[in-house]
Design a protein around this motif. Sequence first.
Motif, PDB file in Angstrom:
ATOM      1  N   LEU B  86      46.915  19.229  48.022  1.00 30.51           N
ATOM      2  CA  LEU B  86      47.208  18.594  49.305  1.00 30.51           C
ATOM      3  C   LEU B  86      47.316  17.076  49.192  1.00 30.51           C
ATOM      4  CD1 LEU B  86      45.049  20.778  51.705  1.00 30.51           C
ATOM      5  CD2 LEU B  86      47.505  20.885  51.290  1.00 30.51           C
ATOM      6  N   ARG B 168      57.596  19.097  57.854  1.00 26.64           N
ATOM      7  CA  ARG B 168      56.589  20.077  57.458  1.00 26.64           C
ATOM      8  C   ARG B 168      55.681  19.508  56.359  1.00 26.64           C
ATOM      9  NH1 ARG B 168      58.364  25.818  54.819  1.00 26.64           N
ATOM     10  NH2 ARG B 168      59.001  24.429  53.145  1.00 26.64           N
ATOM     11  N   ALA B 169      56.298  18.823  55.394  1.00 26.43           N
ATOM     12  CA  ALA B 169      55.499  18.238  54.314  1.00 26.43           C
ATOM     13  C   ALA B 169      54.610  17.116  54.843  1.00 26.43           C
ATOM     14  CB  ALA B 169      56.420  17.721  53.211  1.00 26.43           C
ATOM     15  N   LEU B 172      50.808  17.672  56.798  1.00 26.05           N
ATOM     16  CA  LEU B 172      49.484  17.734  56.181  1.00 26.05           C
ATOM     17  C   LEU B 172      49.043  16.365  55.670  1.00 26.05           C
ATOM     18  CD1 LEU B 172      49.710  21.153  54.307  1.00 26.05           C
ATOM     19  CD2 LEU B 172      48.638  20.640  56.489  1.00 26.05           C
TER      20      LEU B 172
END
Lengths: 220, 260
Positions: B86, B168-169, B172
């Motif tokens: 992550l 989307r990336a 996080l």
Amino acid sequence: MNEIMVIVGRLSESFILNFRLFALTLVFSIPLGLVISFGSMSRFSPLRILVRTIVWVIRGTPLMLQLLIIYYGPGLLGMSITWPSGEAGRFVSATAAFVLNYACYFSEIFRGGIESIPKGQYEAGQVLGMTKSQIFFKITLLQVIKRILPPVGNEVITLVKDTSLARIIANKEIIMMAGEYTSKGLIWPLFATGIYFLVFVGVLTILLDWLEKKLGYFRA
Amino acid sequence: MAFLEVKNLQKYFDNFQVLKDINFSLDKGETIAIIGSSGSGKTTLLRCLNFLERPDKGSIIVDNKIIFDAMDPSTQKESEVRKKRLHFGLVFQNFNLFPQYTVLKNVTLAAELLAKEKANYKQDKKAILKEIEDRGKRLLDQVGLSDKLDHYPHMISGGQQQRVAIARALALEPDILCFDEPTSALDLELTGEVLKVIRSLAEGNTTMIIVTHEMDFAREVSDRVIFMDDGMVVEQGDPNEVFTSPKEERTKQFLYRYKQ
């Protein structure tokens, strides 16, 4: 007229056995098939080889033979555990044979479906920190279901008609029942059984089409 | 020490060495572009950073923490890897959006799943999900897609899909955002809109590694350019220097071929 009603009643009654066998087989063979498909994709080669051998044997021999072996086998081989006696035993062993047989066919459909999902879907899940089971249940499963629906539908329809094979171990299913009238010189009950199958398959076809449309909202 | 340090990274596919001793570093807020011909190992390098490939040798250090060391198996535990990756976000060449989810859900799904691991998830479920959704909407607004929230991936163009993938990336909040040839699967007319989004991220000081074949874009957007060839970093430096007066012969040849 009265005789017709009696015969139709008895045919309907015996079709319940076909239906129960059908429903139980589906309920158990789909999850079992999923487990088998995982086994056949396992990276642990002894397990993979074992599972693929079982699938080969089950798909490679007639269901009728499997019914006979599963029903008579335990008793003839002197196993300590045998089927319950009478009607219950005949039905349970038929169900067992059907579940095993259909699970193997389903497992290959599932394997094909799972392997057809592009690697990028798994990788996208991975880089987003998802666990393996999250990737399977949240990402790939629905895509797999959408892809395998047509071949699964084929198997389901075949299963409806295969339930008649249970008569080989004296399960009184609909064709066996009709056969009793045929031996008395009455042919129409045999034709009538065809209508039962046709109607049932018709309902299933509508259901499958509906499901396919439901999943038509996305492309995969 | 730099924010990201990649040291002596090596990777083999069977007997073929794809990465031969890769070393580079990246500062916070810096954007580097990695250029080089196909098969030079650029994509493999990005995949190693995102733990999609396991390097055979070398180490990766983020913010002074060793997140991967080929010599130390304790840095490679599956459960740890999931959290460590992550640090990085990855935008794929082929977008890889989830087809069964709406644009918004594509952006929020991973955050929702991660939120379930929080201790206070059960009590504050509503607030947490609301916050994730708001952030998703904000990100989609940032990439210019606030009118497509409820669309499914197949209903939008490739350029739009790639912008969703970027959102989307970002959802996080990775420390380092990686792009693997983000425009290679797009028609020329759709390339611009994606590059524009990446450009705005660079202006916002997002730390990024961009593998690209768009030379003009690489030159314009990056703070530093790395030229890779045959699994090695052949040359790196200020984009204007590398593009106008490359030092290495191989860089010259590559850029010359590109101009033709």
